[in-house]
Design a protein around this motif. Sequence first.
Motif, PDB file in Angstrom:
ATOM      1  N   GLN A 161       1.051  -0.873   0.073  1.00 49.03           N
ATOM      2  CA  GLN A 161       0.111   0.620   0.137  1.00 49.03           C
ATOM      3  C   GLN A 161       0.880   1.145   0.050  1.00 49.03           C
ATOM      4  N   LYS A 162       1.960   0.866  -0.050  1.00 45.41           N
ATOM      5  CA  LYS A 162       3.061   2.418   0.438  1.00 45.41           C
ATOM      6  C   LYS A 162       3.210   2.516  -0.842  1.00 45.41           C
ATOM      7  N   LEU A 177       5.280   0.446 -14.801  1.00 47.88           N
ATOM      8  CA  LEU A 177       6.124   1.005 -13.805  1.00 47.88           C
ATOM      9  C   LEU A 177       5.390   2.156 -13.123  1.00 47.88           C
ATOM     10  N   TYR A 178       4.197   2.911 -13.456  1.00 47.51           N
ATOM     11  CA  TYR A 178       3.042   3.345 -12.421  1.00 47.51           C
ATOM     12  C   TYR A 178       2.990   1.963 -10.970  1.00 47.51           C
ATOM     13  N   TRP A 179       2.623   0.866 -11.662  1.00 47.51           N
ATOM     14  CA  TRP A 179       2.186  -0.066 -10.286  1.00 47.51           C
ATOM     15  C   TRP A 179       3.860  -0.467  -9.794  1.00 47.51           C
ATOM     16  N   LYS A 180       4.543  -0.254 -10.022  1.00 44.45           N
ATOM     17  CA  LYS A 180       5.393  -0.211  -9.556  1.00 44.45           C
ATOM     18  C   LYS A 180       6.115   0.427  -8.052  1.00 44.45           C
ATOM     19  N   HIS A 181       5.700   1.324  -8.640  1.00 43.58           N
ATOM     20  CA  HIS A 181       5.160   2.526  -7.316  1.00 43.58           C
ATOM     21  C   HIS A 181       4.401   2.314  -6.675  1.00 43.58           C
ATOM     22  N   ASN A 182       4.000   1.737  -6.910  1.00 46.44           N
ATOM     23  CA  ASN A 182       2.188   1.620  -6.252  1.00 46.44           C
ATOM     24  C   ASN A 182       1.169   3.145  -6.423  1.00 46.44           C
ATOM     25  N   HIS A 183       1.897   3.268  -7.664  1.00 48.96           N
ATOM     26  CA  HIS A 183       0.505   4.781  -8.130  1.00 48.96           C
ATOM     27  C   HIS A 183      -0.465   3.906  -9.339  1.00 48.96           C
ATOM     28  N   TYR A 217      -7.306  -3.603  -8.170  1.00 51.77           N
ATOM     29  CA  TYR A 217      -7.788  -3.436  -7.731  1.00 51.77           C
ATOM     30  C   TYR A 217      -7.845  -3.637  -5.755  1.00 51.77           C
ATOM     31  N   ALA A 218      -6.777  -5.205  -5.850  1.00 58.78           N
ATOM     32  CA  ALA A 218      -7.277  -5.340  -4.339  1.00 58.78           C
ATOM     33  C   ALA A 218      -6.770  -4.611  -3.528  1.00 58.78           C
ATOM     34  N   ASP A 219      -5.077  -4.336  -4.504  1.00 64.16           N
ATOM     35  CA  ASP A 219      -4.234  -3.329  -3.859  1.00 64.16           C
ATOM     36  C   ASP A 219      -5.409  -2.227  -3.378  1.00 64.16           C
ATOM     37  N   GLU A 220      -5.729  -1.157  -4.342  1.00 65.29           N
ATOM     38  CA  GLU A 220      -6.628  -0.100  -3.579  1.00 65.29           C
ATOM     39  C   GLU A 220      -7.619  -0.674  -2.862  1.00 65.29           C
ATOM     40  N   LYS A 221      -8.115  -2.036  -1.848  1.00 64.24           N
ATOM     41  CA  LYS A 221      -9.401  -2.707  -1.509  1.00 64.24           C
ATOM     42  C   LYS A 221     -10.599  -2.896  -1.757  1.00 64.24           C
ATOM     43  N   ASP A 222     -10.296  -2.145  -3.500  1.00 66.25           N
ATOM     44  CA  ASP A 222     -11.317  -2.463  -4.284  1.00 66.25           C
ATOM     45  C   ASP A 222     -11.819  -3.595  -4.199  1.00 66.25           C
ATOM     46  N   ASN A 239      -5.746 -16.245  -7.027  1.00 71.25           N
ATOM     47  CA  ASN A 239      -5.768 -15.261  -6.521  1.00 71.25           C
ATOM     48  C   ASN A 239      -7.379 -14.694  -6.282  1.00 71.25           C
ATOM     49  N   GLN A 240      -9.179 -15.594  -6.957  1.00 75.80           N
ATOM     50  CA  GLN A 240      -9.831 -14.807  -6.053  1.00 75.80           C
ATOM     51  C   GLN A 240     -10.424 -15.143  -4.747  1.00 75.80           C
ATOM     52  N   SER A 241      -9.353 -16.248  -3.986  1.00 75.74           N
ATOM     53  CA  SER A 241      -9.670 -16.853  -3.081  1.00 75.74           C
ATOM     54  C   SER A 241      -8.875 -15.828  -1.885  1.00 75.74           C
ATOM     55  N   VAL A 242      -8.078 -15.288  -2.370  1.00 73.85           N
ATOM     56  CA  VAL A 242      -7.089 -13.821  -1.875  1.00 73.85           C
ATOM     57  C   VAL A 242      -8.945 -13.013  -1.783  1.00 73.85           C
ATOM     58  N   VAL A 243      -8.945 -12.807  -2.737  1.00 78.22           N
ATOM     59  CA  VAL A 243     -10.124 -11.001  -2.740  1.00 78.22           C
ATOM     60  C   VAL A 243     -11.447 -11.444  -2.288  1.00 78.22           C
TER      61      VAL A 243
END
Length: 655
Positions: free
Chosen positions: A21-22, A63-69, A104-109, A139-143
């Motif tokens: 999340q950082k 590249l965006y995802w790597k920096h959590n953007h 979306y999982a990282d964004e908690k959606d 992956n589905q199970s994690v969500v």
Amino acid sequence: MKTTFFYTFLCLIIAVQADAQKVYPLTRNDSALLVQYANQAEAYKMQNKLKEASGFLNNAAMLYWKHNHFDGAEKMYLASLALNKTLANKNAIAMINNNLAMIYADEKDYEKSLTFFEKTLLARRVAKEKIGIISALINQSVVLNKLGNYKKSIENLSEALDFAREMNDPKQMRSCYGMLSETYQKSGNLKKSLYFYDYFKTFNDIVTNKRIKKTKKELEIERLRAELAETETEKKQLELFKKAHELKKKETELLESNSEIDSLVVNLSKKELALTVLKNEALIKELKAQQEIAKKAKTINRILYFSAFILILVIALIYAFLLKRNANKKLAHKNEEILQRNEEILQQSEEIQTQAEILKQANDKLKDLDKMKQGLTSMLVHDLKNPLGSIINLSSKKEIINAGNQMLHIVNNMLDVQKYEDTKIPLELKNVLLTTVVEAAMQQVNYLALYKNISLKNRITEQLYLKIDQEITIRVLVNLLTNAIKYTHENGTVKINLATKKNNSELVFIEVADNGIGISPDKTALVFEKFTQINAKKSGTIRSTGLGLTFCKMAVEAHGGKINVKSEPNVKTTFTFSLPKGVSINTQKTIDKTAEQKEQSTELKLTKDDLAYLSDFKNRFAEHEVFEVTQLREIASEIDANFSPPVSQWKDKMD
């Protein structure tokens, strides 16, 4: 100890998720790359190179995802997804859907994440990619765990575990067991959680040990390669030394071959002698060194051979392992196919049994309906027979009598075909003049011939006797003549001849020929079948039932003869049948006398008891008219034929 390690494992997972999340700031180089990716993507889109444009959009998203953007990554992936949908690139669409789901999982959606994971899973199932299916299910199970839907999560993980077992993949099995342990822990079922954690730890050890073994194997191979290279270097040095030694040896041989060597030795000074001794010692040392090198080369060769043997053995073991694993996979797949096939066969067998039962019930119903139909037909025809006889006997008009006789023939045909279909027609054989039978038959159909102005010609003049049932034979001729008249045009001709070429000492062959419309060759085999009319026509005013020729066949064969037909359409049709010959008139008188004596000897003699038993039945018979056949048959059926032989004979005569 086990519980402590278990909770440490869970804490590690939570820490990794928290770190995801950082948000990290973009460097100047990263920003420059993003601008470059966007420009290149736009340029390729302008050139309609959508696949290349999609690749640069994916690079920017990563590249965006790597920096959590996450917003930037989502925007790039959605743009790439639109391009791949235009290209119908299913594999790329599945990959992008999976990445968007993870963002979306990282964004908690989690609801949105679950939707995109479901799209990914569907694509992997369609492509039958087992690794992709396992990954999408995990992956589905994690969500699902995040949403608290542990039941659905466990179902997904169980399915993924089945695929991993089928593939015999320890890494995938380790992942499934780890996630099952985490899911049961979150759902509050610690017992199940620890149970699956034990499996996770076991398969983790297996995967780790395999990695260590693989690393050791790679190091051993590298060591052998280094030794091999070192050996090759030493071997080259040894060859150079050998060449130098050979040169020195040649120099020595040249010195020894010099004829003046003895005089030179005598005149050598002490210094020169010392030098010669030193040279000899150096030569000895060189020889010893050569021997040592030869030994070392021999040892190196042994090491090389042994290393090559070990390498071949390792390769053979790896190949055998791969063969066995493939064989196990094929065997498992084959077993699954056999089980599935057995289930299909069992299901088909049950369906066939069900259909057979339904068909049997339907067949039984049809049989019952057929019996009822035959019974009803028999009853109606029986009840018609006697009124027709009364009409014929009581009427004075010839037309009514002829029509009644024609109807009576049809009724008799129906009764006899139905009655004797499975049995032989009983015959009352007599010695009868053939011309008598033919004339009787022609007299019955003469009115039909007159109605159509058809000429009936009897060409039989010989005084031939036949051993036949006269009434049945007349009916055969009537049926054949009626049939000939029916299919002959007005002003035509119908002839009755003897087929003289075919007649022999036992049979007489009779022909009924007409010049009518005929029968096509493919239909001649059907004319003697029940209810078959090749060309439906009326004879006079009475329509045929299609049973006349069937009766003819039954009657002729009952006499021991045969019947057949030959026809040329619109030219000629000839029915030919054979009957047994009788005897001459003188012989017939003797036979008739013998038969009369026999009949007198077998005259029915009823006793007083017989007459008393039958008196009640005689009175009941007198209460009904002769045409009430059904009621009369019911009374006759009550007579006990076993009462006495005369009563049995009396009942037969009544029938």
